[in-house]
Each structure stands twice: as C-alpha cells, then as structure tokens.
Write a protein that holds these residues in place. Structure first.
Motif, PDB file in Angstrom:
ATOM      1  N   GLN A 102       0.854  -1.184   0.000  1.00 52.59           N
ATOM      2  CA  GLN A 102       0.000   0.000   0.000  1.00 52.59           C
ATOM      3  C   GLN A 102       0.898   1.245   0.000  1.00 52.59           C
ATOM      4  O   GLN A 102       1.816   1.338   0.813  1.00 52.59           O
ATOM      5  CB  GLN A 102      -0.909   0.047   1.233  1.00 52.59           C
ATOM      6  N   VAL A 103       0.627   2.190  -0.883  1.00 51.21           N
ATOM      7  CA  VAL A 103       1.437   3.403  -0.968  1.00 51.21           C
ATOM      8  C   VAL A 103       0.608   4.593  -0.491  1.00 51.21           C
ATOM      9  O   VAL A 103      -0.452   4.886  -1.047  1.00 51.21           O
ATOM     10  CB  VAL A 103       1.935   3.650  -2.401  1.00 51.21           C
ATOM     11  N   ILE A 104       1.092   5.254   0.552  1.00 47.41           N
ATOM     12  CA  ILE A 104       0.425   6.420   1.122  1.00 47.41           C
ATOM     13  C   ILE A 104       1.230   7.654   0.735  1.00 47.41           C
ATOM     14  O   ILE A 104       2.410   7.769   1.083  1.00 47.41           O
ATOM     15  CB  ILE A 104       0.337   6.318   2.658  1.00 47.41           C
ATOM     16  N   THR A 105       0.587   8.567   0.027  1.00 47.09           N
ATOM     17  CA  THR A 105       1.276   9.756  -0.469  1.00 47.09           C
ATOM     18  C   THR A 105       0.613  11.023   0.042  1.00 47.09           C
ATOM     19  O   THR A 105      -0.610  11.169  -0.046  1.00 47.09           O
ATOM     20  CB  THR A 105       1.265   9.776  -2.016  1.00 47.09           C
ATOM     21  N   THR A 106       1.414  11.926   0.605  1.00 40.33           N
ATOM     22  CA  THR A 106       0.921  13.260   0.924  1.00 40.33           C
ATOM     23  C   THR A 106       1.263  14.163  -0.254  1.00 40.33           C
ATOM     24  O   THR A 106       2.429  14.367  -0.547  1.00 40.33           O
ATOM     25  CB  THR A 106       1.572  13.797   2.210  1.00 40.33           C
ATOM     26  N   ARG A 107       0.245  14.640  -0.907  1.00 39.21           N
ATOM     27  CA  ARG A 107       0.292  15.509  -2.085  1.00 39.21           C
ATOM     28  C   ARG A 107       0.511  14.703  -3.362  1.00 39.21           C
ATOM     29  O   ARG A 107       1.317  13.790  -3.414  1.00 39.21           O
ATOM     30  CB  ARG A 107       1.339  16.613  -1.949  1.00 39.21           C
ATOM     31  N   TYR A 108      -0.274  15.118  -4.373  1.00 41.03           N
ATOM     32  CA  TYR A 108      -0.181  14.489  -5.693  1.00 41.03           C
ATOM     33  C   TYR A 108      -0.500  15.595  -6.697  1.00 41.03           C
ATOM     34  O   TYR A 108      -0.316  16.780  -6.385  1.00 41.03           O
ATOM     35  CB  TYR A 108      -1.146  13.300  -5.748  1.00 41.03           C
ATOM     36  N   TYR A 109      -1.003  15.271  -7.873  1.00 37.86           N
ATOM     37  CA  TYR A 109      -1.218  16.325  -8.869  1.00 37.86           C
ATOM     38  C   TYR A 109      -2.285  17.332  -8.429  1.00 37.86           C
ATOM     39  O   TYR A 109      -2.316  18.461  -8.914  1.00 37.86           O
ATOM     40  CB  TYR A 109      -1.548  15.736 -10.240  1.00 37.86           C
ATOM     41  N   PHE A 110      -3.141  16.956  -7.493  1.00 34.46           N
ATOM     42  CA  PHE A 110      -4.134  17.896  -6.953  1.00 34.46           C
ATOM     43  C   PHE A 110      -3.427  19.122  -6.342  1.00 34.46           C
ATOM     44  O   PHE A 110      -3.900  20.248  -6.463  1.00 34.46           O
ATOM     45  CB  PHE A 110      -4.995  17.214  -5.893  1.00 34.46           C
ATOM     46  N   SER A 111      -2.295  18.872  -5.680  1.00 35.41           N
ATOM     47  CA  SER A 111      -1.545  19.964  -5.068  1.00 35.41           C
ATOM     48  C   SER A 111      -0.965  20.910  -6.111  1.00 35.41           C
ATOM     49  O   SER A 111      -0.914  22.126  -5.895  1.00 35.41           O
ATOM     50  CB  SER A 111      -0.414  19.413  -4.200  1.00 35.41           C
ATOM     51  N   SER A 112      -0.513  20.370  -7.230  1.00 37.00           N
ATOM     52  CA  SER A 112       0.007  21.229  -8.293  1.00 37.00           C
ATOM     53  C   SER A 112      -1.090  22.154  -8.805  1.00 37.00           C
ATOM     54  O   SER A 112      -0.871  23.356  -9.007  1.00 37.00           O
ATOM     55  CB  SER A 112       0.568  20.386  -9.440  1.00 37.00           C
ATOM     56  N   LEU A 113      -2.271  21.596  -9.024  1.00 37.30           N
ATOM     57  CA  LEU A 113      -3.393  22.423  -9.483  1.00 37.30           C
ATOM     58  C   LEU A 113      -3.784  23.463  -8.440  1.00 37.30           C
ATOM     59  O   LEU A 113      -4.115  24.600  -8.777  1.00 37.30           O
ATOM     60  CB  LEU A 113      -4.595  21.526  -9.794  1.00 37.30           C
ATOM     61  N   ALA A 114      -3.732  23.077  -7.174  1.00 38.24           N
ATOM     62  CA  ALA A 114      -4.162  23.987  -6.111  1.00 38.24           C
ATOM     63  C   ALA A 114      -3.144  25.087  -5.832  1.00 38.24           C
ATOM     64  O   ALA A 114      -3.508  26.241  -5.615  1.00 38.24           O
ATOM     65  CB  ALA A 114      -4.434  23.193  -4.833  1.00 38.24           C
ATOM     66  N   TYR A 115      -1.859  24.735  -5.842  1.00 36.81           N
ATOM     67  CA  TYR A 115      -0.839  25.673  -5.408  1.00 36.81           C
ATOM     68  C   TYR A 115      -0.197  26.480  -6.537  1.00 36.81           C
ATOM     69  O   TYR A 115       0.247  27.612  -6.309  1.00 36.81           O
ATOM     70  CB  TYR A 115       0.275  24.937  -4.649  1.00 36.81           C
ATOM     71  N   ASN A 116      -0.103  25.926  -7.724  1.00 39.42           N
ATOM     72  CA  ASN A 116       0.640  26.592  -8.794  1.00 39.42           C
ATOM     73  C   ASN A 116      -0.232  27.329  -9.796  1.00 39.42           C
ATOM     74  O   ASN A 116       0.287  27.933 -10.737  1.00 39.42           O
ATOM     75  CB  ASN A 116       1.534  25.591  -9.526  1.00 39.42           C
ATOM     76  N   ALA A 117      -1.548  27.301  -9.620  1.00 36.17           N
ATOM     77  CA  ALA A 117      -2.458  27.976 -10.544  1.00 36.17           C
ATOM     78  C   ALA A 117      -3.058  29.211  -9.888  1.00 36.17           C
ATOM     79  O   ALA A 117      -3.751  29.112  -8.883  1.00 36.17           O
ATOM     80  CB  ALA A 117      -3.560  27.020 -10.994  1.00 36.17           C
ATOM     81  N   ASN A 118      -2.776  30.374 -10.471  1.00 34.65           N
ATOM     82  CA  ASN A 118      -3.309  31.629  -9.941  1.00 34.65           C
ATOM     83  C   ASN A 118      -4.439  32.205 -10.776  1.00 34.65           C
ATOM     84  O   ASN A 118      -5.059  33.190 -10.380  1.00 34.65           O
ATOM     85  CB  ASN A 118      -2.181  32.666  -9.838  1.00 34.65           C
ATOM     86  N   ASN A 119      -4.700  31.604 -11.921  1.00 33.43           N
ATOM     87  CA  ASN A 119      -5.761  32.080 -12.807  1.00 33.43           C
ATOM     88  C   ASN A 119      -6.162  30.938 -13.736  1.00 33.43           C
ATOM     89  O   ASN A 119      -5.476  29.899 -13.786  1.00 33.43           O
ATOM     90  CB  ASN A 119      -5.304  33.314 -13.599  1.00 33.43           C
ATOM     91  N   PRO A 120      -7.259  31.066 -14.480  1.00 34.38           N
ATOM     92  CA  PRO A 120      -7.726  29.972 -15.353  1.00 34.38           C
ATOM     93  C   PRO A 120      -6.691  29.525 -16.388  1.00 34.38           C
ATOM     94  O   PRO A 120      -6.586  28.331 -16.688  1.00 34.38           O
ATOM     95  CB  PRO A 120      -8.962  30.567 -16.023  1.00 34.38           C
ATOM     96  N   SER A 121      -5.907  30.462 -16.916  1.00 35.75           N
ATOM     97  CA  SER A 121      -4.898  30.101 -17.904  1.00 35.75           C
ATOM     98  C   SER A 121      -3.822  29.202 -17.285  1.00 35.75           C
ATOM     99  O   SER A 121      -3.421  28.187 -17.884  1.00 35.75           O
ATOM    100  CB  SER A 121      -4.258  31.365 -18.479  1.00 35.75           C
ATOM    101  N   GLU A 122      -3.348  29.571 -16.098  1.00 36.94           N
ATOM    102  CA  GLU A 122      -2.348  28.750 -15.416  1.00 36.94           C
ATOM    103  C   GLU A 122      -2.932  27.401 -15.017  1.00 36.94           C
ATOM    104  O   GLU A 122      -2.241  26.375 -15.070  1.00 36.94           O
ATOM    105  CB  GLU A 122      -1.823  29.491 -14.185  1.00 36.94           C
TER     106      GLU A 122
END
Length: 218
Positions: A102-122
């Motif tokens: 079983q692999v338990i991961t804190t943060r995945y691609y959801f975090s990239s979308l949440a943290y690195n996007a400041n507007n719809p284009s990003e």
C-alpha cells in the motif's frame, strides 16, 4: 499458485497545516500494526528533482524573482518529480503497488493544481502537464479554514514560500474547484477535528470500501 494482490495508492491532500502528514503517518502505523505491507511516499519525493523542489519551497534556491515564472518553473519540476515518483524502477509507486504494498502519499497532482495555478490560464497549463498521470485509488481531502491553518503554521520553526494568508485562501478555493468535478474516489474530512477522530473516520472509510477487502483490510 496464489495471485499477488495489487497494492492501493492512497493520497492525502489539504492546505498547509491541515494535518495530512499526521494522518498519513497514523494510517501507515495502522497498516504496520495489522502486518499489511505499506510505505509512506510523499511528494515532493526524496529523489533528485524532489529535493530541488524542497529547496525552492524553502527559499534556499531561487530561480527567478518573477512570481509567475516561478510558479511555472515549479509546475514543471513537480511534474518531473511526479513522473519519477510514479515510474522509477527502484522505489517507484507502481513498482511498490505491483509488489502488493500500500502506498500512502501526501500531495499528488491535486496539489500542483491547487498551489501553482493563480488564474484559469495557469490552471489549464498545469492540468495539461499532469493530465496523463493516473488517478489514485482513494483521496482524502482535509478541509481547514485559512485562519486555523496560519495559526498552526506559525508554530513551526520555519515557513515555506506559499504559507501566506492570500496564497492559502486561493489554494483552498482551488481545492474546492478541483473536487467539485473530480470523478474518482475521494472524501472530504473536517481538519478542525482532533487527529484521533479524523484517523478513526479514515479507518472506517477504508474498511467500508470494496478495495479494502481485496487488500486484506477486513
């Protein structure tokens, strides 16, 4: 010959201070107690690219003073680290899952979308960068008011570049947008509850799911 059971990929998400690392550790300890093979494998990973990302987040490494360019550079680095995290042949996620771990991961691609996007284009740009990465088997999203997040963060010995009120407010909004349309298995948990209460809720969810039976969690 008995067929080896595939491991499950479980992801923990939430803004800084939401307790996702604590809950990931508690679930790992539970698996160990139950003699269920498991690993904690967070993102950024412990690989070469992941360490580069960590240094940038701690502001010990600066690529540019332009916030927009910095976000884009981090998005590329996160995607590169994520590919290595999933597919490397030493301790990659899919190698471990294939071994029944079983692999338990804190943060995945959801975090990239949440943290690195400041507007719809990003957001669209980061979505394209991550669109080929597979969905995990299960996601736990820990929702926490920004004010409480900041109170918890301020108790730490150091802070990272994204740990500001304005940024975390936007990140929380991004998470809500992401999970409004996410089609996979996910659960939102109230991160203001005591850690043990949240942990018991997670165990209940896992044991209630069909895949938990396949993993020997029954």
């Amino acid at each position: 010959m008995q067929q080896k059971i595939q491991g499950k990929f479980i992801v923990f998400e939430g803004i800084d201070g939401s307790g996702s690392s604590t809950q990931a550790s508690l679930l790992y300890q539970y698996f160990q107690q139950q003699q269920i093979p498991a690993v904690l494998s967070p993102e950024p990973s412990n690989g070469i690219i992941g360490n580069l990302v960590r240094e940038a987040l701690r502001q010990r490494l600066q690529f540019t003073k332009d916030p927009e360019k910095f976000n884009r550079q981090l998005a590329y680095l996160f995607a590169g680290d994520r590919h290595d995290h999933l597919y490397n042949e030493i301790d990659g996620v899919f190698k471990l899952l294939g071994e029944g771990i079983q692999v338990i991961t804190t943060r995945y691609y959801f975090s990239s979308l949440a943290y690195n996007a400041n507007n719809p284009s990003e957001y669209d740009f980061i979505y394209r960068l991550n669109q080929d990465f597979p969905d995990p088997d299960l996601v736990f999203y820990f929702d926490l008011p920004v004010e409480i997040s900041l109170e918890r963060i301020n108790r730490r010995s150091h802070q990272e570049i994204y740990e500001t009120k304005a940024k975390l407010t936007q990140v929380r909004q991004n998470y809500q947008q992401i999970f409004q349309t996410y089609p996979g298995h996910w659960y939102q948990l109230d991160a203001t509850n005591p850690p043990e209460v949240i942990h018991q809720k997670i165990l209940q969810i896992i044991t209630d799911l069909d895949f938990a039976v396949e993993s020997g969690l029954d």
